[in-house]
Scaffold this active site. Structure first.
Site, PDB file in Angstrom:
ATOM      1  N   CYS A 109       0.853  -1.183   0.000  1.00 18.65           N
ATOM      2  CA  CYS A 109       0.000   0.000   0.000  1.00 18.65           C
ATOM      3  C   CYS A 109       0.890   1.235   0.000  1.00 18.65           C
ATOM      4  O   CYS A 109       2.009   1.210   0.499  1.00 18.65           O
ATOM      5  CB  CYS A 109      -0.934   0.131   1.195  1.00 18.65           C
TER       6      CYS A 109
ATOM      7  N   GLY B 156       0.497  -0.496  -4.797  1.00 16.95           N
ATOM      8  CA  GLY B 156      -0.829  -1.105  -4.695  1.00 16.95           C
ATOM      9  C   GLY B 156      -1.679  -0.709  -5.872  1.00 16.95           C
ATOM     10  O   GLY B 156      -1.758   0.468  -6.221  1.00 16.95           O
TER      11      GLY B 156
ATOM     12  N   ASN C 219      -0.483   1.882   5.729  1.00 11.58           N
ATOM     13  CA  ASN C 219       0.386   0.955   4.998  1.00 11.58           C
ATOM     14  C   ASN C 219       1.046   0.042   6.023  1.00 11.58           C
ATOM     15  O   ASN C 219       1.647   0.527   6.970  1.00 11.58           O
ATOM     16  CB  ASN C 219       1.449   1.733   4.214  1.00 11.58           C
TER      17      ASN C 219
ATOM     18  N   TYR D 137      12.963  -5.080  -3.776  1.00 13.55           N
ATOM     19  CA  TYR D 137      11.910  -5.146  -4.777  1.00 13.55           C
ATOM     20  C   TYR D 137      10.881  -4.029  -4.705  1.00 13.55           C
ATOM     21  O   TYR D 137      10.480  -3.477  -5.724  1.00 13.55           O
ATOM     22  CB  TYR D 137      11.161  -6.471  -4.631  1.00 13.55           C
TER      23      TYR D 137
HETATM   24  P1  AMP Z   1       6.746 -15.938  -8.742  1.00 14.44           P
HETATM   25  O1  AMP Z   1       6.249 -16.186 -10.099  1.00 14.44           O
HETATM   26  O2  AMP Z   1       5.672 -16.207  -7.710  1.00 14.44           O
HETATM   27  O3  AMP Z   1       8.015 -16.647  -8.401  1.00 14.44           O
HETATM   28  O4  AMP Z   1       7.022 -14.393  -8.617  1.00 14.44           O
HETATM   29  C1  AMP Z   1       8.290 -13.855  -8.795  1.00 14.44           C
HETATM   30  C2  AMP Z   1       8.185 -12.469  -9.347  1.00 14.44           C
HETATM   31  O5  AMP Z   1       7.288 -11.684  -8.559  1.00 14.44           O
HETATM   32  C3  AMP Z   1       9.522 -11.760  -9.351  1.00 14.44           C
HETATM   33  O6  AMP Z   1       9.741 -11.312 -10.660  1.00 14.44           O
HETATM   34  C4  AMP Z   1       9.378 -10.598  -8.410  1.00 14.44           C
HETATM   35  O7  AMP Z   1       9.871  -9.430  -8.980  1.00 14.44           O
HETATM   36  C5  AMP Z   1       7.904 -10.467  -8.171  1.00 14.44           C
HETATM   37  N1  AMP Z   1       7.557 -10.286  -6.760  1.00 14.44           N
HETATM   38  C6  AMP Z   1       8.193 -10.701  -5.672  1.00 14.44           C
HETATM   39  N2  AMP Z   1       7.518 -10.390  -4.550  1.00 14.44           N
HETATM   40  C7  AMP Z   1       6.421  -9.751  -4.943  1.00 14.44           C
HETATM   41  C8  AMP Z   1       5.320  -9.161  -4.281  1.00 14.44           C
HETATM   42  N3  AMP Z   1       5.213  -9.202  -2.958  1.00 14.44           N
HETATM   43  N4  AMP Z   1       4.367  -8.580  -5.030  1.00 14.44           N
HETATM   44  C9  AMP Z   1       4.457  -8.543  -6.353  1.00 14.44           C
HETATM   45  N5  AMP Z   1       5.461  -9.092  -7.047  1.00 14.44           N
HETATM   46  C10 AMP Z   1       6.433  -9.685  -6.371  1.00 14.44           C
END
Ligand code: AMP
Length: 471
Positions: free
Chosen positions: A2, A28, A103, A243
């Site tokens: 958020c 968000g 947040n 990230y």
């Molecule tokens: P996955 O496919 O579940 O392994 O997601 C990995 C991808 O999600 C990576 O490219 C990250 O940049 C991104 N990522 C990691 N944590 C988050 C998060 N909390 N919310 C959104 N994207 C994420």
């Protein structure tokens, strides 16, 4: 997750808030809202969707008059994906109107909520933030400030709050400072925002970070800062640097961009491999891939192109859509990849869905070898402090060894940065295990703030995943 934003003493308060929220859109994308105040009454507009879609219409901004406004971008980590959870929340209190944007994530909200409901309080939403409103409402302290302090001493968890009452805007950061919050200025107006990028967009200057445990009252007579909570060691979530925050933000005095470059450099140092090019999974992997390339003395190529007209795939609430999303979002460029030994860099692997698809794409585009490098350690624990990470059963690294993940995502080699390497990239000697410098529970299972809703705080590492599914 958020994003929150607030501005006090500005003629275009709502318009500037909409712009600030737009700059914080990455925090968000599910819903957004603004509450403004014109000296007499409060005005609110909230909706599901992106900021540009919700506040792009001049009429809507005009219907939010006043010199003060607060806003919120929602990514649900607690509570359902429904319109009534959209913030800022607003309540009519005995002292007047009260609006709040939050947040973070409270770790005892279920417990408090049960008590409050038993006392006869009626909740309108399933958001953990509403607990704070009820606590302020029931407090017997005489001033608003004392009521707020009383309420916040009862809640446990990670929070940054921006609030609006008749004659003040208030900002608070939890004692650990798990989420970022900064203070800016635009002429006479004070601004608070999750990240400094929200100041850049409206030409405001960055004044300073709001400190962990700090409570700021902002009024016509300026700022009043206090530290009403017991002091604890600061623990900003390190994943903000890896990230979550935007690379052009300065978070707690550190440039997020520089941090990511340094993490990439450290990753290269720790995981050398003979290769021809470094390619990032855009956009999240870009700065760390650049850092990797610099350190490894390899060319950085844009071997994967991202379609910008789709949001973060991870944010889509169902697995089915998320699966599709990876393809909607990325495409591999044969020109950069064919016949090459590729170092592929991303910031994190969560479920492994993205990585598997990306690897397939890069192979299909002709890469000879793929060496996956991850600029964070294996994610093995869920986050309870406001960044959405799934249940342990879905975290690929919680259930498989690195060698198994390597096979599952189909790469020639897989390496993650080490935990100490990550801390070193942040300018530390390593992780100080006696007093860790950051909140890093997703990598360590070390939860500094008690998880009260998890078995009344009597959780062990074994029952964490179980409870998360039921709350
Ligand atoms: P996955 O496919 O579940 O392994 O997601 C990995 C991808 O999600 C990576 O490219 C990250 O940049 C991104 N990522 C990691 N944590 C988050 C998060 N909390 N919310 C959104 N994207 C994420």
């Amino acid at each position: 997750m958020c994003g929150i934003f607030g501005i006090y003493r500005n003629v275009d308060a709502a318009a500037n808030t909409a712009l600030g929220l737009h700059a914080l859109q990455h925090r968000g994308q599910e819903a957004a809202g603004i509450v403004s105040f014109n000296g007499e009454r409060f005005f609110a507009h909230r909706d599901m969707g992106l900021v540009g879609e919700i506040f792009g219409d001049e009429e809507i901004i005009r219907a939010l008059p006043g010199y003060a406004a607060i806003g919120h971008n929602r990514y649900s980590t607690s509570g359902e994906t429904v319109a009534r959870n959209t913030q800022p929340l607003f309540a009519h209190m005995d002292f007047g109107g009260f609006a709040v944007a939050h947040n973070g994530n409270l770790t005892n909200s279920m417990t408090l909520r049960k008590e409050l409901v038993r006392e006869g309080r009626i909740f309108q939403s399933t958001s953990d933030t509403e607990v704070i409103i009820h606590l302020i409402a029931k407090s017997r302290e005489s001033t608003f400030k004392d009521r707020l302090i009383w309420a916040l001493k009862k809640v446990i968890g990670a929070y940054c709050l921006v609030m609006l009452i008749d004659d003040k805007m208030i900002a608070v950061r939890d004692p650990y400072g798990v989420r970022p919050l900064s203070l800016g200025k635009l002429g006479e107006a004070y601004i608070v925002a999750s990240e400094s990028v929200a100041f850049d967009i409206i030409g405001a200057e960055f004044v300073r970070d709001i400190e962990p445990g700090e409570m700021l009252f902002i009024g016509n007579d300026g700022l009043e800062s206090s530290f009403p909570f017991e002091k604890v060691n600061k623990r900003l979530d390190i994943f903000e640097y890896i990230y979550f925050s935007r690379p052009d933000s300065i978070v707690d005095g550190r440039s997020v961009y520089e941090a990511r470059i340094n993490i990439g450099r450290k990753l290269a140092e720790e995981s050398h491999v003979d290769a021809d090019v470094v390619v990032s999974v855009p956009d999240s992997g870009n700065p760390s891939a650049m850092g990797y390339a610099r350190e490894a003395n390899l060319p950085f190529e844009m071997g994967i192109i991202r379609n910008h007209y789709i949001g973060r795939t991870f944010i889509e609430p169902t697995d089915k859509i998320r699966h599709l999303g990876v393809k909607l979002k990325h495409n591999a460029s044969r020109k950069c990849l064919e016949g090459k030994r590729v170092v592929l860099v991303d910031d994190s692997i969560v479920r492994g869905t993205t990585s598997r698809k990306i690897v397939e794409m890069v192979r299909a585009a002709g890469a000879k070898e793929i060496h996956f490098r991850v600029s964070s350690p294996p994610k093995t624990w869920p986050c309870f402090y406001g960044i959405d990470t799934p249940d342990r059963s879905k975290l690929i690294a919680a259930n498989h060894t690195v060698e198994e993940v390597e096979k599952l995502i189909g790469v020639d080699s897989l390496k993650y940065i080490s935990l100490d390497g990550l801390y070193q990239a942040m300018g530390e000697k390593g992780r100080n295990n006696d007093a860790p410098q950051f909140e890093d529970s997703v990598f360590t299972g070390d939860y500094p703030i008690p998880l009260v809703d998890v078995n009344g705080g009597n959780h062990s590492r074994d029952n964490i995943s179980l409870i998360r599914e039921t709350t």
